[in-house]
Design a protein around this motif. Structure first.
Motif, PDB file in Angstrom:
ATOM      1  N   VAL A 124      -7.929  -3.287   9.538  1.00 56.44           N
ATOM      2  CA  VAL A 124      -7.319  -2.795   8.301  1.00 56.44           C
ATOM      3  C   VAL A 124      -7.735  -1.348   8.082  1.00 56.44           C
ATOM      4  N   GLY A 125      -6.776  -0.497   7.802  1.00 53.32           N
ATOM      5  CA  GLY A 125      -7.054   0.883   7.409  1.00 53.32           C
ATOM      6  C   GLY A 125      -6.336   1.201   6.118  1.00 53.32           C
ATOM      7  N   LEU A 126      -7.079   1.636   5.117  1.00 56.00           N
ATOM      8  CA  LEU A 126      -6.489   2.006   3.832  1.00 56.00           C
ATOM      9  C   LEU A 126      -7.059   3.363   3.428  1.00 56.00           C
ATOM     10  N   TRP A 127      -6.178   4.329   3.260  1.00 54.18           N
ATOM     11  CA  TRP A 127      -6.585   5.690   2.913  1.00 54.18           C
ATOM     12  C   TRP A 127      -5.946   6.056   1.581  1.00 54.18           C
ATOM     13  N   MET A 128      -6.790   6.414   0.599  1.00 54.76           N
ATOM     14  CA  MET A 128      -6.313   6.730  -0.739  1.00 54.76           C
ATOM     15  C   MET A 128      -6.917   8.060  -1.175  1.00 54.76           C
ATOM     16  N   VAL A 177       1.581  -3.510  10.356  1.00 56.55           N
ATOM     17  CA  VAL A 177       2.238  -2.898   9.193  1.00 56.55           C
ATOM     18  C   VAL A 177       1.759  -1.462   9.132  1.00 56.55           C
ATOM     19  N   THR A 178       2.686  -0.519   8.995  1.00 54.27           N
ATOM     20  CA  THR A 178       2.342   0.890   8.815  1.00 54.27           C
ATOM     21  C   THR A 178       3.218   1.435   7.699  1.00 54.27           C
ATOM     22  N   VAL A 179       2.605   1.685   6.530  1.00 52.85           N
ATOM     23  CA  VAL A 179       3.385   2.114   5.367  1.00 52.85           C
ATOM     24  C   VAL A 179       2.649   3.211   4.604  1.00 52.85           C
ATOM     25  N   TYR A 180       3.444   3.981   3.861  1.00 55.97           N
ATOM     26  CA  TYR A 180       2.940   5.123   3.101  1.00 55.97           C
ATOM     27  C   TYR A 180       3.479   5.039   1.684  1.00 55.97           C
ATOM     28  N   LEU A 181       2.610   5.327   0.705  1.00 50.95           N
ATOM     29  CA  LEU A 181       2.994   5.257  -0.701  1.00 50.95           C
ATOM     30  C   LEU A 181       3.060   6.681  -1.254  1.00 50.95           C
ATOM     31  N   PRO A 182       4.247   7.278  -1.348  1.00 49.10           N
ATOM     32  CA  PRO A 182       4.362   8.684  -1.758  1.00 49.10           C
ATOM     33  C   PRO A 182       3.719   8.990  -3.105  1.00 49.10           C
ATOM     34  N   SER A 183       3.820   8.096  -4.065  1.00 51.76           N
ATOM     35  CA  SER A 183       3.300   8.371  -5.401  1.00 51.76           C
ATOM     36  C   SER A 183       1.789   8.552  -5.416  1.00 51.76           C
ATOM     37  N   ARG A 184       1.095   7.950  -4.440  1.00 51.16           N
ATOM     38  CA  ARG A 184      -0.359   8.059  -4.359  1.00 51.16           C
ATOM     39  C   ARG A 184      -0.821   8.771  -3.092  1.00 51.16           C
ATOM     40  N   LYS A 185       0.132   9.140  -2.243  1.00 54.46           N
ATOM     41  CA  LYS A 185      -0.179   9.705  -0.916  1.00 54.46           C
ATOM     42  C   LYS A 185      -1.135   8.798  -0.146  1.00 54.46           C
TER      43      LYS A 185
END
Length: 399
Positions: free
Chosen positions: A75-79, A348-356
């Motif tokens: 798992v990789g989560l970058w915020m 799964v590889t996804v990006y959340l623009p509102s939070r980058k």
């Protein structure tokens, strides 16, 4: 119940033979927290998401992993602004007990579609193809090819039957899951069926669409698809550990992959099965570092003109609440990207623009749990904690 490949919405799946012992679920390995520039880099900056959030993620991931029987997961989560979290948990090999590690590569299945469609869209920017060109301009013999456009193919709205749903294709793969398939060979399974609807009428996931787009790229450029993607997509994106394999090659380190895509539904080790049948729709290999980079590139259009990226992001309803689909890209809960599934592996590889923010998951199983793909269960659990206002909740069709 035995699962058939055409029932998997965003997956490149199949039925094959070969039976091994069911995967065991091992204790978690250590949690690795890294900064938002990617796994393995240490420049002294604060990186973790804090003890409370980290502990909640640890528990949620382990709960899902154990309940779903997932052998191993990364798992990789970058915020940005909060930190990041990278974890390898469970085993890469159920026989030896070798632990899963964050530097492993996996087969990414249908995430390949993001690379193939990016390559196509680069040709749009080059002025060599147009999205509204009919496929018959490039490939002969496609049913209703004069009316089906490249846009229909990239957006899963062509109406072409998916070859992975053909009974003879399934039977041939069951006979030998290591055999290679040529692109025109898999298309022959699809083209014996009538189209399922008029072009553009609705959404239907079909791997046939992406095989055709791969052939268009080869026809227009005169290059092999793997070479073109390497030169025009992987190299400019700085993806050094991503590749389009020639056959069953699988660079180390990689985990063993476990599947129930067998005639009896028994668990099999699919590690060395040839993914060539999926080709432009699902054959590629990558790792955590590269997928972290790729998520933002796809979602923001780094390799494309702004005009072409806007076309890509014009997502349309899929018929499944909460999920829409653009040109080789999905949107669910505000997250943009793709998931992948091929026997033995899910991602799964996804990006959340509102939070980058970026989320990457890598699993060494594709065995359903609770009627859903295990990658979806994990992504939902993680985003419910980390981004509760943006929950990844991609549904799957009934079996």
């Amino acid at each position: 119940m035995r699962r058939t490949p055409h029932r998997r919405l965003f997956a490149a799946a199949l039925l094959v033979a070969s039976v091994l012992a069911p995967p065991a679920v091992a204790p978690a390995t250590a949690v690795h927290a890294v900064n938002a520039d990617g796994p393995g880099r240490d420049d002294g900056r604060p990186a973790g998401l804090g003890p409370e959030l980290t502990a909640r993620l640890d528990k949620a991931i382990e709960d899902v992993r154990r309940q779903a029987g997932i052998p191993g997961v990364v798992v990789g989560l970058w915020m940005p602004g909060k930190g990041s979290y990278v974890r390898a948990s469970g085993v890469a090999d159920t026989v030896t007990g070798k632990p899963m590690t964050t530097d492993m590569r996996i087969r990414i299945g249908s995430e390949t579609k993001t690379f193939t469609v990016t390559a196509l869209l680069e040709l749009v920017d080059d002025g060599l193809v147009r999205l509204d060109d009919p496929i018959s301009t490039y490939i002969r013999g496609v049913p209703n090819g004069d009316a089906i456009t490249l846009r229909h193919l990239a957006g899963m709205r062509s109406g072409l039957f998916s070859y992975t749903a053909d009974a003879d294709f399934v039977k041939d793969l069951e006979g030998d899951p290591t055999r290679p398939f040529a692109p025109y060979e898999v298309l022959s399974y699809a083209f014996r069926h009538a189209n399922t609807f008029a072009p553009g009428a609705r959404f239907q996931y079909s791997n046939t669409n992406l095989v055709l787009l791969g052939l268009v790229i080869e026809k227009v450029t005169g290059a092999k698809l793997a070479h073109f993607i390497h030169d025009r997509v992987l190299r400019p994106a700085g993806l050094r550990h991503t590749l389009f394999p020639k056959g069953a090659e699988f660079p180390e380190p990689h985990p063993h992959g476990y599947t129930d895509q067998t005639p009896s539904g028994a668990i099999a080790d699919a590690t060395n099965w040839d993914p060539g049948w999926a080709w432009a729709a699902g054959a590629m290999i990558s790792d955590l570092r590269d997928l972290h980079r790729w998520a933002r590139i796809v979602a923001t259009g780094t390799l494309l003109s702004p005009e072409t990226q806007r076309e890509r992001l014009k997502t349309l309803p899929t018929g499944f609440p909460g999920t829409s689909y653009g040109l080789g890209i999905l949107e669910t809960g505000g997250w943009i990207g793709h998931n992948g599934s091929i026997p033995g592996y899910e991602s799964v590889t996804v990006y959340l623009p509102s939070r980058k923010a970026t989320l990457v998951l890598m699993l060494n199983t594709d065995v359903f749990s609770q009627g859903q793909e295990p990658s979806t269960l994990l992504a939902r659990a993680i985003t419910e904690i980390a981004t509760p206002e943006n929950v990844y909740d991609r549904p799957v069709p009934p079996r």
